[in-house]
Structures are given as C-alpha cells and as structure tokens.
Write a protein that holds these residues in place. Sequence first.
Motif, PDB file in Angstrom:
ATOM      1  N   ALA A 271       0.831  -1.208   0.000  1.00 10.81           N
ATOM      2  CA  ALA A 271       0.000   0.000   0.000  1.00 10.81           C
ATOM      3  C   ALA A 271       0.864   1.256   0.000  1.00 10.81           C
ATOM      4  CB  ALA A 271      -0.923  -0.007   1.214  1.00 10.81           C
TER       5      ALA A 271
ATOM      6  N   ILE B 231       2.267   1.923  -3.456  1.00  9.91           N
ATOM      7  CA  ILE B 231       1.266   2.499  -4.347  1.00  9.91           C
ATOM      8  C   ILE B 231       1.176   4.006  -4.121  1.00  9.91           C
ATOM      9  CG2 ILE B 231      -1.202   2.587  -4.882  1.00  9.91           C
ATOM     10  CD1 ILE B 231      -1.356  -0.386  -4.245  1.00  9.91           C
TER      11      ILE B 231
ATOM     12  N   SER C 136      -5.209   3.860  -2.722  1.00 10.85           N
ATOM     13  CA  SER C 136      -4.488   2.758  -2.094  1.00 10.85           C
ATOM     14  C   SER C 136      -5.393   1.969  -1.159  1.00 10.85           C
ATOM     15  CB  SER C 136      -3.281   3.300  -1.325  1.00 10.85           C
ATOM     16  OG  SER C 136      -2.700   2.317  -0.514  1.00 10.85           O
TER      17      SER C 136
END
Length: 250
Positions: A22, A25, A44
């Motif tokens: 995450a 991203i 995300s």
Amino acid sequence: MAIALTMFAMGILLGFVGAGGAGFIIALLTVLFGVPIHTALGTSLAAMAFTTLSGAYSHFRQGNISLKTGLLTGVFGAIGSYFGSQTAGWIPVHSLHWLTAGMLFLSAVVLLIRLFIVQKRFENRKTELANVPWIFPKAVLVGIISGILAGTFGIGSAPFIQIGLLTVLGLSIKQSVGTTMLVILPIAFAGGIGYYAEGYLDVVLLLQVLIGTMIGSYIGARFTNYAPQGLLKSAMVLTPITAAAIMLIS
C-alpha cells in the motif's frame, strides 16, 4: 497505460516477496505520476479491499480465520477507518506527506518486531485461546486503532492488526495472519467510501492500479517458493522503508 504498467511491475515484485505494498502504491502515484496525496491515499485504501478479498476467502477455506474475533475487530476497524478518512481531509498536503512517510517507517518497525520477536514468542501456540477475558473491549481497541491508522494514512496497517490479534486477542500465528485479511476488508471498504465521499477517490485511477497490481502479484507469487526465508522477511521490512524514503526524497 503508464500507471497500469508501473503497477504491474510493482505487483510482480510485491507478489514475489509477499508484501502488501500500500505504501509503494502511494509513493509511486504521488512521486512518479503527480497524483495528489489525498487521492493516492484513497486509491491505495480502496485497492486493498479488492486485493485482500481473494486472500481472505482462501484463508477462510483453510480454517485460518477466527470469525468472531475477526468480525468484531473488523466492524470497529471500519468505524475507525471511516473516521480516519474524514480526518485526512483536514490535514495539509505537505504535513500528510511527512506523516504518511512516518507511518510507513513505523510499520516497518512493527513488522520487524512481528517477524523476529513476537512470532518466536508465540510460535508454539497452535490454536486461539478459547476464553480470552474482555474480548469485546479488546477487539474494539485493536479495531479502532488499526482503522484510524489505515483510514488516515491509506496504509493496510496489517502489522498492527497482527500484533493486536496475537498479543491482545490471543490468536495463534496462523489464525492471526488469516484473520488479519478478514479485518482489512471492512477497514478498506469503509475507508474507501470515506475518501469517495470527500471527493478523493478516482475510479479510473483505481481500476488502473487494480489491473496492474492484481495481475502482477499473481505472477510474482508463483515464484515465492524459490526465495530463501531470510530474503523474504528482509524484503517485507524493506518494502515500507523504501516507500517512505521515496516520499521523503520527493
């Protein structure tokens, strides 16, 4: 197309090392593609709702999920996540960059503790403890804290959830891993809804991220068994650290 291809390459790497990604991203969207930090956080978080769905189902089929504990923690995690997503909108862009990077560094520290200290202590616990006292308030505590962190900073908060399930709620290591996937689902959905309500969720961008990461991680995961355990653990810790460093450099 550039975003989808970049996420595909990242997905292969993350699928190989078994990391959530995450933070990566968020870092790539903000640094490489100039996506506003609030939109990157919302994207995300919403993406996690889809990427963890298959994992949660797989763990459920294998009996690795404690439904009662997971549902209790997840419900209150969703409340915390929605509240966190609303709070993020009030945080200035520059400050949110620094805070998110700091949370990624903290995630790495917690993950390090989880992999090399907590896991060794609880590795002999084969099943969950049947009668953990005060399970309701403990589930509320773990859920709310994890949800607020995830909703505010767009991260999965998986290390925080796992340690909470292990040490506070008494699950075994196997169950803590599987139940974490269940807990993340409502957290990600509620946080995504919160960011969407604030106008920080780009559906087209979300689809680009999902197409790239899901295909890439599926391919990368096929090669995980060929990597040494030490390399995998190190990569899991270095992933949020690298993402945080990219954000700070920018």
